[in-house]
Design an enzyme around this catalytic site. Structure first.
Site, PDB file in Angstrom:
ATOM      1  N   PRO A   9       2.262  12.126  -1.502  1.00  0.00           N
ATOM      2  CA  PRO A   9       1.204  13.112  -0.832  1.00  0.00           C
ATOM      3  C   PRO A   9       1.019  11.813   0.161  1.00  0.00           C
ATOM      4  O   PRO A   9       1.338  11.157   1.280  1.00  0.00           O
ATOM      5  CB  PRO A   9      -0.031  12.107  -1.868  1.00  0.00           C
ATOM      6  CG  PRO A   9       0.712  11.409  -2.895  1.00  0.00           C
ATOM      7  CD  PRO A   9       2.206  11.701  -2.575  1.00  0.00           C
ATOM      8  N   ASN A  10       0.592  12.706   1.281  1.00  0.00           N
ATOM      9  CA  ASN A  10       0.213  13.011   2.540  1.00  0.00           C
ATOM     10  C   ASN A  10       0.938  13.102   3.148  1.00  0.00           C
ATOM     11  O   ASN A  10       0.477  13.237   5.227  1.00  0.00           O
ATOM     12  CB  ASN A  10      -0.974  11.669   2.632  1.00  0.00           C
ATOM     13  CG  ASN A  10      -2.514  12.175   1.280  1.00  0.00           C
ATOM     14  OD1 ASN A  10      -3.171  12.773   2.210  1.00  0.00           O
ATOM     15  ND2 ASN A  10      -2.507  10.939   0.820  1.00  0.00           N
ATOM     16  N   ARG A  17      -1.604  11.801  10.700  1.00  0.00           N
ATOM     17  CA  ARG A  17      -2.372  11.048  10.003  1.00  0.00           C
ATOM     18  C   ARG A  17      -1.686   9.377  11.050  1.00  0.00           C
ATOM     19  O   ARG A  17      -1.328   9.204  10.707  1.00  0.00           O
ATOM     20  CB  ARG A  17      -1.670  10.933   9.048  1.00  0.00           C
ATOM     21  CG  ARG A  17      -1.875  10.658   7.608  1.00  0.00           C
ATOM     22  CD  ARG A  17      -0.771  10.020   6.792  1.00  0.00           C
ATOM     23  NE  ARG A  17      -1.193   9.104   5.932  1.00  0.00           N
ATOM     24  CZ  ARG A  17      -0.560   8.409   4.345  1.00  0.00           C
ATOM     25  NH1 ARG A  17       0.730   8.800   4.633  1.00  0.00           N
ATOM     26  NH2 ARG A  17      -0.930   7.828   3.586  1.00  0.00           N
ATOM     27  N   TYR A  22       1.856   4.932  11.519  1.00  0.00           N
ATOM     28  CA  TYR A  22       2.860   6.222  10.833  1.00  0.00           C
ATOM     29  C   TYR A  22       3.360   6.653  12.108  1.00  0.00           C
ATOM     30  O   TYR A  22       4.765   7.522  11.766  1.00  0.00           O
ATOM     31  CB  TYR A  22       2.304   6.808  10.138  1.00  0.00           C
ATOM     32  CG  TYR A  22       1.811   6.502   8.274  1.00  0.00           C
ATOM     33  CD1 TYR A  22       2.389   5.601   7.533  1.00  0.00           C
ATOM     34  CD2 TYR A  22       0.379   6.499   8.278  1.00  0.00           C
ATOM     35  CE1 TYR A  22       2.022   5.022   6.964  1.00  0.00           C
ATOM     36  CE2 TYR A  22      -0.220   6.134   6.470  1.00  0.00           C
ATOM     37  CZ  TYR A  22       0.915   5.364   6.328  1.00  0.00           C
ATOM     38  OH  TYR A  22       0.118   4.985   4.540  1.00  0.00           O
ATOM     39  N   ASN A  73      10.454   8.895  -0.892  1.00  0.00           N
ATOM     40  CA  ASN A  73       9.031   8.404  -0.555  1.00  0.00           C
ATOM     41  C   ASN A  73       8.067   8.618  -1.238  1.00  0.00           C
ATOM     42  O   ASN A  73       7.555   9.415  -0.998  1.00  0.00           O
ATOM     43  CB  ASN A  73       8.899   8.633   1.098  1.00  0.00           C
ATOM     44  CG  ASN A  73       7.754   7.556   1.402  1.00  0.00           C
ATOM     45  OD1 ASN A  73       6.879   7.123   1.115  1.00  0.00           O
ATOM     46  ND2 ASN A  73       6.772   7.543   2.889  1.00  0.00           N
ATOM     47  N   ALA A  76       1.438   6.519  -1.760  1.00  0.00           N
ATOM     48  CA  ALA A  76       0.417   6.369  -3.005  1.00  0.00           C
ATOM     49  C   ALA A  76       1.044   5.745  -4.218  1.00  0.00           C
ATOM     50  O   ALA A  76       0.271   5.359  -4.707  1.00  0.00           O
ATOM     51  CB  ALA A  76      -0.734   6.882  -2.531  1.00  0.00           C
ATOM     52  N   GLU A  97      14.161   3.772  -2.385  1.00  0.00           N
ATOM     53  CA  GLU A  97      12.782   3.692  -2.143  1.00  0.00           C
ATOM     54  C   GLU A  97      12.530   4.061  -0.546  1.00  0.00           C
ATOM     55  O   GLU A  97      13.632   2.822  -0.534  1.00  0.00           O
ATOM     56  CB  GLU A  97      12.118   3.756  -3.249  1.00  0.00           C
ATOM     57  CG  GLU A  97      10.867   3.301  -2.553  1.00  0.00           C
ATOM     58  CD  GLU A  97      10.068   2.135  -3.848  1.00  0.00           C
ATOM     59  OE1 GLU A  97      10.420   1.640  -4.362  1.00  0.00           O
ATOM     60  OE2 GLU A  97       9.046   1.221  -3.136  1.00  0.00           O
ATOM     61  N   HIS A  99       9.735   3.534   2.551  1.00  0.00           N
ATOM     62  CA  HIS A  99       8.657   4.048   3.162  1.00  0.00           C
ATOM     63  C   HIS A  99       9.363   3.234   4.830  1.00  0.00           C
ATOM     64  O   HIS A  99       9.105   2.959   5.049  1.00  0.00           O
ATOM     65  CB  HIS A  99       7.706   2.783   2.641  1.00  0.00           C
ATOM     66  CG  HIS A  99       7.354   2.316   1.106  1.00  0.00           C
ATOM     67  ND1 HIS A  99       6.621   3.229   0.194  1.00  0.00           N
ATOM     68  CD2 HIS A  99       8.050   2.249   0.006  1.00  0.00           C
ATOM     69  CE1 HIS A  99       6.777   3.567  -0.681  1.00  0.00           C
ATOM     70  NE2 HIS A  99       7.757   2.489  -1.243  1.00  0.00           N
ATOM     71  N   ARG A 106       0.626  -5.031   4.466  1.00  0.00           N
ATOM     72  CA  ARG A 106      -0.439  -4.360   4.497  1.00  0.00           C
ATOM     73  C   ARG A 106      -1.214  -5.407   3.130  1.00  0.00           C
ATOM     74  O   ARG A 106      -1.399  -5.970   1.887  1.00  0.00           O
ATOM     75  CB  ARG A 106      -0.059  -3.191   3.821  1.00  0.00           C
ATOM     76  CG  ARG A 106       0.932  -2.605   5.152  1.00  0.00           C
ATOM     77  CD  ARG A 106       1.378  -0.649   4.861  1.00  0.00           C
ATOM     78  NE  ARG A 106      -0.143  -0.140   5.088  1.00  0.00           N
ATOM     79  CZ  ARG A 106      -0.173   1.351   5.402  1.00  0.00           C
ATOM     80  NH1 ARG A 106       0.678   2.308   4.537  1.00  0.00           N
ATOM     81  NH2 ARG A 106      -1.564   2.047   5.016  1.00  0.00           N
TER      82      ARG A 106
HETATM   83  C1  DQA Z   1       3.936   4.938   2.230  1.00  0.00           C
HETATM   84  C2  DQA Z   1       3.379   3.428   2.074  1.00  0.00           C
HETATM   85  C3  DQA Z   1       2.438   4.033   1.234  1.00  0.00           C
HETATM   86  O1  DQA Z   1       1.999   2.611   1.149  1.00  0.00           O
HETATM   87  C4  DQA Z   1       1.465   4.981   1.572  1.00  0.00           C
HETATM   88  O2  DQA Z   1       0.689   5.188   0.625  1.00  0.00           O
HETATM   89  C5  DQA Z   1       1.382   6.378   2.025  1.00  0.00           C
HETATM   90  C6  DQA Z   1       2.848   5.747   2.795  1.00  0.00           C
HETATM   91  C7  DQA Z   1       4.617   4.425   4.020  1.00  0.00           C
HETATM   92  O3  DQA Z   1       6.040   5.249   4.162  1.00  0.00           O
HETATM   93  O4  DQA Z   1       4.463   4.069   4.667  1.00  0.00           O
HETATM   94  O5  DQA Z   1       1.293   7.222   1.734  1.00  0.00           O
HETATM   95  O6  DQA Z   1       5.156   5.456   1.298  1.00  0.00           O
END
Ligand code: DQA
Length: 149
Positions: A9-10, A17, A22, A73, A76, A97, A99, A106
């Site tokens: 998501p997002n 964003r 990011y 990825n 959240a 995985e 990120h 964080r």
């Molecule tokens: C994320 C880290 C997550 O905590 C966050 O909710 C994201 C992006 C990252 O790629 O750094 O949406 O997965």
């Protein structure tokens, strides 16, 4: 080797964003880089993004027998989703995985990953490069130990 790339998501908003966190690279740019890198290595990627947990679970389930590996990825959902964890276990496809950010630098709620112990490896903190490093690691592993859990 065929790799399914899943963005949670997002991540469709990458580039707009929180760019200070990011970066300004868009999701389409990341997918293009992954496609080129995979083809340089004689592999292929299919890239999908969803804001919906159930859709991500459907895609993971369908990866069984269709893909050799998974680069994910979960965004959240990393920190909340037993469903995605169970889908990875059920699919039995080796997963990495990734990120963009170092989640341990964080908020404390981001320090928990429901996937950390069911993936073959994790890459974080390198921005868009996390994905490319993760793809290289996954392909290396698939070449040395195909079908590894
Ligand atoms: C994320 C880290 C997550 O905590 C966050 O909710 C994201 C992006 C990252 O790629 O750094 O949406 O997965």
């Amino acid at each position: 080797m065929k790799v399914l790339v899943l963005h949670g998501p997002n991540l469709n908003l990458l580039g707009q964003r929180e760019p200070e966190r990011y970066g300004t690279t868009t999701l389409a740019d990341i997918d293009d880089r992954l496609t080129s890198r995979a083809s340089e290595r004689g592999a292929s990627v299919e890239c999908r993004q969803s804001n919906h947990e159930g859709e991500l679970i459907d895609l993971i389930q369908a990866a069984r027998g269709a893909f050799d590996g998974l680069l994910i990825n979960p965004a959240a959902y990393t920190h909340t989703s037993v469903g995605i964890r169970d889908a990875l276990l059920a699919a039995g496809v080796p997963a990495v995985e990734v990120h963009l950010t170092n989640v341990y630098a964080r908020e404390p709620f981001r320090h928990t990953s429901y996937l950390a112990d069911v993936v073959v490896g994790r890459v974080m903190g390198f921005g868009a490069s996390s994905y490319l490093l993760g793809l290289d690691g996954l392909l290396d592993l698939l070449h040395t130990a195909p079908g590894a859990p």
